[in-house]
Design a protein around this motif. Structure first.
Motif, mmCIF file in Angstrom:
data_model
loop_
_atom_site.group_PDB
_atom_site.id
_atom_site.type_symbol
_atom_site.label_atom_id
_atom_site.label_comp_id
_atom_site.label_asym_id
_atom_site.label_seq_id
_atom_site.Cartn_x
_atom_site.Cartn_y
_atom_site.Cartn_z
ATOM 1 N N GLN A 102 0.813 -1.364 -0.055
ATOM 2 C CA GLN A 102 0.029 0.064 -0.026
ATOM 3 C C GLN A 102 0.894 1.422 0.010
ATOM 4 O O GLN A 102 0.418 2.404 -0.467
ATOM 5 C CB GLN A 102 -0.848 0.111 1.203
ATOM 6 N N GLN A 103 2.029 1.214 0.690
ATOM 7 C CA GLN A 103 2.856 2.360 0.522
ATOM 8 C C GLN A 103 3.495 2.611 -0.873
ATOM 9 O O GLN A 103 3.663 3.703 -1.066
ATOM 10 C CB GLN A 103 3.944 2.094 1.751
ATOM 11 N N GLN A 104 3.561 1.642 -1.504
ATOM 12 C CA GLN A 104 4.591 1.574 -2.574
ATOM 13 C C GLN A 104 3.567 1.425 -3.851
ATOM 14 O O GLN A 104 4.205 1.786 -4.906
ATOM 15 C CB GLN A 104 5.624 0.644 -2.753
ATOM 16 N N LEU A 105 2.424 1.398 -3.982
ATOM 17 C CA LEU A 105 1.438 1.142 -4.972
ATOM 18 C C LEU A 105 1.312 2.279 -6.169
ATOM 19 O O LEU A 105 1.085 3.345 -5.355
ATOM 20 C CB LEU A 105 0.226 0.677 -4.575
ATOM 21 N N SER A 106 1.761 1.936 -7.330
ATOM 22 C CA SER A 106 1.704 2.919 -8.298
ATOM 23 C C SER A 106 0.724 2.823 -9.412
ATOM 24 O O SER A 106 0.495 3.600 -9.974
ATOM 25 C CB SER A 106 3.127 3.201 -8.894
ATOM 26 N N MET A 107 0.056 1.354 -9.433
ATOM 27 C CA MET A 107 -0.719 1.119 -10.443
ATOM 28 C C MET A 107 -1.592 0.079 -9.926
ATOM 29 O O MET A 107 -1.455 -0.931 -9.408
ATOM 30 C CB MET A 107 0.032 0.605 -11.700
ATOM 31 N N GLY A 108 -2.808 0.169 -10.153
ATOM 32 C CA GLY A 108 -3.964 -0.564 -9.744
ATOM 33 C C GLY A 108 -4.463 0.002 -8.326
ATOM 34 O O GLY A 108 -4.224 0.986 -7.934
ATOM 35 N N GLN A 109 -5.586 -0.737 -7.561
ATOM 36 C CA GLN A 109 -5.908 -0.427 -6.723
ATOM 37 C C GLN A 109 -6.305 -1.559 -5.636
ATOM 38 O O GLN A 109 -6.242 -2.819 -5.988
ATOM 39 C CB GLN A 109 -7.477 0.219 -6.912
ATOM 40 N N VAL A 110 -6.071 -1.304 -4.310
ATOM 41 C CA VAL A 110 -6.147 -2.143 -3.227
ATOM 42 C C VAL A 110 -7.693 -2.798 -3.204
ATOM 43 O O VAL A 110 -8.682 -1.823 -3.222
ATOM 44 C CB VAL A 110 -5.740 -1.821 -1.865
ATOM 45 N N ILE A 111 -7.922 -4.095 -3.544
ATOM 46 C CA ILE A 111 -9.325 -4.532 -2.964
ATOM 47 C C ILE A 111 -9.135 -5.567 -1.728
ATOM 48 O O ILE A 111 -8.089 -6.403 -1.717
ATOM 49 C CB ILE A 111 -9.673 -5.344 -4.241
ATOM 50 N N TRP A 112 -9.893 -5.121 -0.658
ATOM 51 C CA TRP A 112 -9.908 -6.317 0.413
ATOM 52 C C TRP A 112 -11.003 -7.531 0.133
ATOM 53 O O TRP A 112 -12.233 -7.113 -0.101
ATOM 54 C CB TRP A 112 -10.235 -5.622 1.507
ATOM 55 N N LEU A 113 -10.573 -8.707 -0.078
ATOM 56 C CA LEU A 113 -11.315 -9.802 -0.106
ATOM 57 C C LEU A 113 -11.604 -10.615 1.514
ATOM 58 O O LEU A 113 -10.431 -10.315 2.267
ATOM 59 C CB LEU A 113 -11.101 -11.015 -1.288
ATOM 60 N N LYS A 114 -12.563 -11.362 1.494
ATOM 61 C CA LYS A 114 -12.933 -12.144 2.630
ATOM 62 C C LYS A 114 -13.084 -13.502 2.309
ATOM 63 O O LYS A 114 -14.029 -13.826 1.607
ATOM 64 C CB LYS A 114 -13.907 -11.577 3.526
ATOM 65 N N SER A 115 -12.464 -14.548 3.095
ATOM 66 C CA SER A 115 -13.223 -15.863 2.941
ATOM 67 C C SER A 115 -12.701 -16.618 4.347
ATOM 68 O O SER A 115 -11.784 -16.247 4.603
ATOM 69 C CB SER A 115 -12.468 -16.678 1.840
ATOM 70 N N ALA A 116 -13.577 -17.455 4.614
ATOM 71 C CA ALA A 116 -13.158 -18.188 5.985
ATOM 72 C C ALA A 116 -13.128 -17.289 7.185
ATOM 73 O O ALA A 116 -11.961 -17.646 8.028
ATOM 74 C CB ALA A 116 -12.313 -19.233 5.715
ATOM 75 N N GLY A 117 -13.647 -16.140 7.346
ATOM 76 C CA GLY A 117 -13.508 -15.301 8.453
ATOM 77 C C GLY A 117 -12.336 -14.455 8.465
ATOM 78 O O GLY A 117 -11.997 -13.795 9.243
ATOM 79 N N LYS A 118 -11.506 -14.421 7.113
ATOM 80 C CA LYS A 118 -10.127 -13.703 7.029
ATOM 81 C C LYS A 118 -10.326 -12.750 5.929
ATOM 82 O O LYS A 118 -10.873 -13.037 5.009
ATOM 83 C CB LYS A 118 -8.891 -14.707 7.094
ATOM 84 N N THR A 119 -9.638 -11.450 6.309
ATOM 85 C CA THR A 119 -9.727 -10.473 5.147
ATOM 86 C C THR A 119 -8.402 -10.258 4.578
ATOM 87 O O THR A 119 -7.213 -10.465 5.464
ATOM 88 C CB THR A 119 -9.781 -9.139 5.820
ATOM 89 N N TYR A 120 -7.966 -10.223 3.262
ATOM 90 C CA TYR A 120 -6.515 -10.515 2.926
ATOM 91 C C TYR A 120 -6.742 -9.458 1.433
ATOM 92 O O TYR A 120 -7.714 -9.160 1.004
ATOM 93 C CB TYR A 120 -6.362 -11.739 2.377
#
Length: 257
Positions: free
Chosen positions: A33-51
């Motif tokens: 997240q500090q270095q991202l220059s292209m694209g966007q962060v998406i937070w997905l969730k499965s089995a109670g975990k977010t990644y």
């Protein structure tokens, strides 16, 4: 009381042994997240975990074609050079990308340590597919590298629904009794367009099994194998050529309705 405490400790230890390294994933996510220059962060969730996952729009289309990108063992969705180049170059050629953080173990873990994570990996792929379908994707392919390729084959051998093609880069055939990692059986089950790419000087588990993989895929009319001459497992001599092979195959094999 003492026996109960010991049992609780053993259950905690056994659970952690077969779970992803959450702290390591968090560290990767913070750095990305500090270095991202292209694209966007998406937070997905499965089995109670977010990644974390990284979504990049295609430049000239409506994003109906999307490639899910799965990284090598112990890496992350923006690992350079190969995963980063795949997720940022395919969008130039009409394929949006969703690079997903797959389950990882602690630094120094071996391949055998990863096989118990494959059910969690399958759930993450399912969550990625579901997210894309909800957001208008019509043609979904998976591009997996190394352990990511094996995780993809495990999911697609079980249920290919809503995925149209698989690109495996350096798919290993490990010497193991683990049911999750029986690559040759998985190849036989994946009756989808299947591109099997490997390097001339790849890892032994990949290079020595090339013919076995071809034989396993012989009943699939849309299975194709390509050897990248002069390359090793890192594909550092010309990873742009590898990426070109991937998007060219996707373009000719998975067509719009």
């Amino acid at each position: 009381m003492r026996g109960t405490a010991v049992l609780a400790l053993l259950l905690t230890v056994s659970t952690s042994v077969f779970a992803t390294d959450g702290r390591r994933e968090q560290d990767y996510a913070a750095d990305i997240q500090q270095q991202l220059s292209m694209g966007q962060v998406i937070w997905l969730k499965s089995a109670g975990k977010t990644y974390l996952a990284l979504y990049t729009d295609a430049e000239k289309t409506d994003n109906s074609q999307v490639a899910i990108i799965l990284h090598e063992m112990g890496e992350h969705p923006d690992a350079k050079p190969l995963i980063h180049r795949l997720r940022t170059t395919l969008p130039v050629h009409n394929w949006a990308t969703l690079a997903v953080q797959m389950p990882i173990r602690e630094s120094g873990a071996q391949s055998d340590d990863y096989y118990p994570l494959f059910d969690e990996a399958r759930e993450r792929i399912d969550a990625a597919v579901e997210h894309l379908l909800k957001n208008g994707a019509k043609h979904i392919a998976i591009v997996g590298y190394g352990m990511g390729a094996l995780m993809a084959a495990y999911r697609l051998g079980d249920k290919p629904n809503d995925v149209m093609a698989l690109v495996s880069i350096s798919l290993p055939v490990p010497q193991t009794t683990a049911t999750q990692a029986q690559s040759l059986d998985l190849i036989k089950k994946v009756q989808l367009p299947f591109l099997d790419v490997y390097a001339e000087f790849d890892l032994p588990a990949v290079l020595d099994s090339a013919r076995q993989r071809r034989m396993a895929g012989k009943d699939n009319p849309v299975y194709r194998q390509i050897r990248m001459d002069g390359e090793d497992h890192g594909y550092q001599q010309d990873y742009d050529l590898l990426v070109k092979r991937v998007y060219s195959w996707l373009t000719t094999t998975v067509s719009e309705d």
